[in-house]
Design an enzyme around this catalytic site. Sequence first.
Site, short mmCIF file in Angstrom:
data_model
loop_
_atom_site.label_atom_id
_atom_site.label_comp_id
_atom_site.label_asym_id
_atom_site.label_seq_id
_atom_site.Cartn_x
_atom_site.Cartn_y
_atom_site.Cartn_z
N ASN A 1 1.19 3.85 -3.21
CA ASN A 1 0.88 5.28 -3.08
C ASN A 1 1.99 6.15 -3.66
O ASN A 1 1.72 7.14 -4.34
CB ASN A 1 0.66 5.64 -1.61
CG ASN A 1 -0.74 5.29 -1.13
OD1 ASN A 1 -1.59 4.89 -1.92
ND2 ASN A 1 -0.96 5.44 0.16
N ARG B 1 -9.45 3.34 -7.23
CA ARG B 1 -8.88 3.52 -5.89
C ARG B 1 -10.00 3.55 -4.85
O ARG B 1 -11.02 4.23 -5.03
CB ARG B 1 -8.07 4.82 -5.80
CG ARG B 1 -7.01 4.96 -6.87
CD ARG B 1 -5.61 4.84 -6.31
NE ARG B 1 -5.18 3.48 -6.10
CZ ARG B 1 -4.49 2.75 -6.99
NH1 ARG B 1 -4.19 3.23 -8.15
NH2 ARG B 1 -4.11 1.53 -6.69
N GLU C 1 0.83 -1.22 0.00
CA GLU C 1 0.00 0.00 0.00
C GLU C 1 0.86 1.26 0.00
O GLU C 1 0.58 2.21 -0.73
CB GLU C 1 -0.93 0.01 1.23
CG GLU C 1 -2.00 -1.07 1.21
CD GLU C 1 -2.99 -0.94 0.06
OE1 GLU C 1 -3.21 0.18 -0.43
OE2 GLU C 1 -3.55 -1.98 -0.35
N1 LIG Z 1 2.94 9.20 -1.31
C1 LIG Z 1 1.90 10.02 -1.56
N2 LIG Z 1 2.07 11.18 -2.24
C2 LIG Z 1 1.04 12.02 -2.49
N3 LIG Z 1 -0.24 11.77 -2.09
C3 LIG Z 1 -0.48 10.63 -1.42
C4 LIG Z 1 0.57 9.69 -1.10
N4 LIG Z 1 0.02 8.67 -0.42
C5 LIG Z 1 -1.28 8.94 -0.30
N5 LIG Z 1 -1.61 10.11 -0.89
C6 LIG Z 1 -2.95 10.76 -0.91
O1 LIG Z 1 -3.73 10.21 0.14
C7 LIG Z 1 -4.93 9.65 -0.40
C8 LIG Z 1 -5.34 8.44 0.41
O2 LIG Z 1 -4.40 7.36 0.24
P1 LIG Z 1 -4.88 5.86 0.45
O3 LIG Z 1 -3.76 4.95 0.14
O4 LIG Z 1 -5.54 5.75 1.78
O5 LIG Z 1 -6.05 5.70 -0.65
P2 LIG Z 1 -5.88 5.61 -2.25
O6 LIG Z 1 -4.47 5.38 -2.63
O7 LIG Z 1 -6.56 6.81 -2.82
O8 LIG Z 1 -6.76 4.32 -2.59
P3 LIG Z 1 -6.30 2.77 -2.37
O9 LIG Z 1 -5.02 2.79 -1.59
O10 LIG Z 1 -7.42 2.14 -1.62
O11 LIG Z 1 -6.13 2.24 -3.76
C9 LIG Z 1 -4.64 9.39 -1.87
O12 LIG Z 1 -5.81 9.39 -2.67
C10 LIG Z 1 -3.71 10.57 -2.19
O13 LIG Z 1 -4.45 11.74 -2.44
MG LIG Z 2 -3.34 3.92 -1.73
#
Ligand SMILES: Nc1ncnc2c1ncn2[C@@H]1O[C@H](COP(=O)(O)OP(=O)(O)OP(=O)(O)O)[C@@H](O)[C@H]1O
Ligand SMILES: [Mg+2]
Length: 145
Positions: free
Chosen positions: A52, A106, A48
Amino acid sequence: MKIENYCTLEFPSRSANEGFARAAAACFAAQLDPTLEEINDVKTAVSEAVTNAIVHAYPDRIGKIVMKLRQKEGQVLEIVVRDWGVGISDVAQARTPLFTTGSEERAGMGFTIMESFMDELKVRSTPGKGTTVTMRRQIARRISG
Ligand SMILES: Nc1ncnc2c1ncn2[C@@H]1O[C@H](COP(=O)(O)OP(=O)(O)OP(=O)(O)O)[C@@H](O)[C@H]1O
Ligand SMILES: [Mg+2]
């Protein structure tokens, strides 16, 4: 907490490296003699965090990702995933279950999954500078026989 062993990996934000990072973390964690459940939890959390960094941190370019693996005193596994990408303006909101800025595929569950599979999750981020995710998980000491 004293660091007893460590490993640092640097790789570009190519999607193929998600699987590589997950396998590398599992190999490192194996030194702590984890159960299959513990190793799977760690792999899920790493997957995860690295996904990200690949998907959100560098939406339109290939950037640098660094993963630090540390074995700390008391069987504690610490994993740091760092990027130098777009950053997160509101970390508390980003950590909320179901919050996503991503497309339809996502779920907005990545941080929630990391939180539930690890003992501790810290997220530090500066917009325009990047994001550092630090996770810790204690691996139970087993009596080998
Ligand atoms: N490394 C990162 N750099 C920039 N933004 C990030 C990063 N990690 C997370 N985010 C932001 O935080 C939000 C939430 O992250 P999270 O991993 O909980 O959900 P997601 O990636 O949108 O969906 P999923 O992980 O369920 O596929 C993302 O949609 C993004 O906007
Ligand atoms: Mg994610």
